[in-house]
Design an enzyme around this catalytic site. Structure first.
Site, PDB file in Angstrom:
ATOM      1  N   ASP A  80       0.946  -1.239   0.043  1.00 29.05           N
ATOM      2  CA  ASP A  80       0.041  -0.135  -0.047  1.00 29.05           C
ATOM      3  C   ASP A  80       0.753   1.252  -0.033  1.00 29.05           C
ATOM      4  O   ASP A  80       1.842   1.091   0.155  1.00 29.05           O
ATOM      5  CB  ASP A  80      -1.091  -0.121   1.239  1.00 29.05           C
ATOM      6  CG  ASP A  80      -0.171   0.128   2.547  1.00 29.05           C
ATOM      7  OD1 ASP A  80       0.577  -0.771   2.663  1.00 29.05           O
ATOM      8  OD2 ASP A  80      -0.528   0.759   3.214  1.00 29.05           O
ATOM      9  N   ASP A 117       7.298   5.019  -1.238  1.00 30.29           N
ATOM     10  CA  ASP A 117       7.310   4.372   0.284  1.00 30.29           C
ATOM     11  C   ASP A 117       5.882   3.266   0.057  1.00 30.29           C
ATOM     12  O   ASP A 117       4.924   3.848   0.181  1.00 30.29           O
ATOM     13  CB  ASP A 117       6.987   5.255   1.277  1.00 30.29           C
ATOM     14  CG  ASP A 117       6.699   4.707   2.540  1.00 30.29           C
ATOM     15  OD1 ASP A 117       6.808   3.568   2.821  1.00 30.29           O
ATOM     16  OD2 ASP A 117       6.359   5.495   3.506  1.00 30.29           O
ATOM     17  N   GLU A 147       0.147  -1.205   5.460  1.00 22.55           N
ATOM     18  CA  GLU A 147       1.340  -0.664   6.812  1.00 22.55           C
ATOM     19  C   GLU A 147       1.048   0.640   7.036  1.00 22.55           C
ATOM     20  O   GLU A 147       1.217   1.196   8.466  1.00 22.55           O
ATOM     21  CB  GLU A 147       2.646  -0.795   5.934  1.00 22.55           C
ATOM     22  CG  GLU A 147       3.712  -0.615   6.951  1.00 22.55           C
ATOM     23  CD  GLU A 147       4.243   0.741   6.776  1.00 22.55           C
ATOM     24  OE1 GLU A 147       5.077   0.941   7.667  1.00 22.55           O
ATOM     25  OE2 GLU A 147       3.502   1.631   6.116  1.00 22.55           O
ATOM     26  N   GLU A 148       0.388   1.430   6.046  1.00 18.83           N
ATOM     27  CA  GLU A 148       0.380   2.989   6.338  1.00 18.83           C
ATOM     28  C   GLU A 148      -0.503   3.441   7.518  1.00 18.83           C
ATOM     29  O   GLU A 148      -0.395   4.253   7.976  1.00 18.83           O
ATOM     30  CB  GLU A 148       0.268   3.632   5.076  1.00 18.83           C
ATOM     31  CG  GLU A 148       1.335   3.618   3.911  1.00 18.83           C
ATOM     32  CD  GLU A 148       2.778   4.401   4.468  1.00 18.83           C
ATOM     33  OE1 GLU A 148       2.733   4.796   5.574  1.00 18.83           O
ATOM     34  OE2 GLU A 148       3.843   4.159   3.827  1.00 18.83           O
ATOM     35  N   ASP A 171      11.636  -0.839   3.575  1.00 16.17           N
ATOM     36  CA  ASP A 171      11.161   0.171   3.705  1.00 16.17           C
ATOM     37  C   ASP A 171      12.044   1.240   4.539  1.00 16.17           C
ATOM     38  O   ASP A 171      11.730   1.437   5.935  1.00 16.17           O
ATOM     39  CB  ASP A 171       9.861  -0.166   4.652  1.00 16.17           C
ATOM     40  CG  ASP A 171       9.038   0.998   4.533  1.00 16.17           C
ATOM     41  OD1 ASP A 171       9.181   2.015   3.947  1.00 16.17           O
ATOM     42  OD2 ASP A 171       8.053   0.765   5.385  1.00 16.17           O
TER      43      ASP A 171
END
Length: 342
Positions: A80, A117, A147-148, A171
């Site tokens: 994501d 990212d 993840e975000e 990351d």
């Protein structure tokens, strides 16, 4: 620059994959299409490919000859991306791919976040999986989701899904450093009811806008002193409160992105407009001077707008502005023993 031209940048193994995944909408919690893309990618390489119940994709690649006795390595990135756009950019993150362009030595996005990212990490792992001449031990490529906005993919990863002994998370913004550990985060949702009232008679509508800030990631960029559009707007409103009534306030878009734009729709009585404009110019000049070296493109504007039918009462407006004023922003303290550690 077209997608084809982006794919031909060097190293092609990374840029080609990055352009391919950036053509697919992949906002947090809406990763269905990128999940399907990664499943197809692994299967086309004839590699063992699967997806777990939450949506994490796992692609396994055997060791190259002579490397079978090495420890299995897990390469991990998240699918994501932070989906943020400028207010004047017409873009739908649910249906459009990122519009990329090259500015000097940098690949950028047209009015939106780029998705590097963690798209660059995903693209690098894809390059390893595609490679026919790279020597490596057995690899498990893990692509997690969300993840975000909650780490849902990592949180729901089940025991036994992985068998590798070493995990490398791709990351980070630095290609010459290895990080161990990660900061945590706390979300606060504050709610309150308020009374909407009719604006004072003989009033005009105005729009106050804060634009042109760099923004950035609340983790990687929070220590750099970038301007926060919500805090800047609040400073303006606090100074101009004697002249206006607030009808609408909108700033920022994501919990983990430093707000780079904010807009306030207000009403001002005709007899106070001259004072409003004068104080706005003075306050805006002071704010811009304080951020001139780090936010040279900051724009603070006061313009006429439609009239409002309802606004906040003075008490609720004061409480709102004072609450935002007291909210901490930026780094509390830097570590005295370890340089550059928040």
């Amino acid at each position: 620059m077209s997608t084809t031209e982006i794919k031909n940048l060097e190293p092609k193994e990374i840029w080609s994959n990055f352009a391919s995944i950036n053509a697919i909408p992949r906002a947090s919690k809406k990763e269905e299409r990128i999940i399907r893309f990664m499943l197809d990618f692994g299967k086309k390489l004839n590699l063992e490919t699967k997806v777990d119940a939450i949506g994490n994709v796992l692609i396994k690649k055997p060791a190259t000859p002579g490397m079978e006795d090495r420890k299995k390595v897990v390469l991990q990135s998240h699918l994501d991306m932070v989906h943020q756009k400028n207010d004047d950019t017409d873009f739908d993150f649910e249906s459009e791919g990122i519009r990329m362009l090259v500015e000097g030595d940098w690949v950028e996005a047209d009015g939106t976040t780029l998705g590097a990212d963690n798209g660059i990490g995903v693209a690098a792992i894809m390059g390893v999986l595609q490679s026919s001449n790279l020597e490596h031990p057995a690899i498990e490529a893990l692509f997690t989701i969300d993840e975000e906005t909650g780490m849902t993919g990592a949180q729901e990863l089940q025991p036994g899904y992985l068998s590798g002994e070493i995990l490398l998370n791709l990351d980070t913004e630095e290609d010459d450093e290895i990080d161990i550990g990660c900061a945590g985060g706390i979300d606060i949702t504050a709610e309150r009811t308020y009374e909407a009232i009719t604006p004072r008679a003989d009033s005009q509508g105005f729009m106050i806008s804060v634009t042109g800030l760099q923004g950035g990631h609340s983790g990687m960029d929070i220590h750099k002193g970038f301007g926060n559009a919500n805090k800047i707007m609040n400073e303006l409103l606090l100074n101009l409160k004697p002249y206006l009534q607030l009808g609408n306030l909108k700033g920022g878009s994501l919990r983990n992105a430093i707000p780079r734009e904010s807009f306030a729709h207000v009403m001002a009585r005709n007899e106070r407009i001259e004072n409003l404009q004068k104080d706005f110019e003075e306050t805006a000049s002071d704010i811009k001077a304080g951020l001139a070296s780090i936010e040279p493109d900051l724009k603070l504007e006061l313009s006429k707008a439609d009239s409002l039918k309802k606004v906040l009462n003075d008490t609720d407006l004061s409480d709102l502005l004072e609450s935002i004023d007291r909210a901490r922003n930026g780094v509390f303290k830097m570590n005295p023993e370890i340089p550059e550690l928040v």
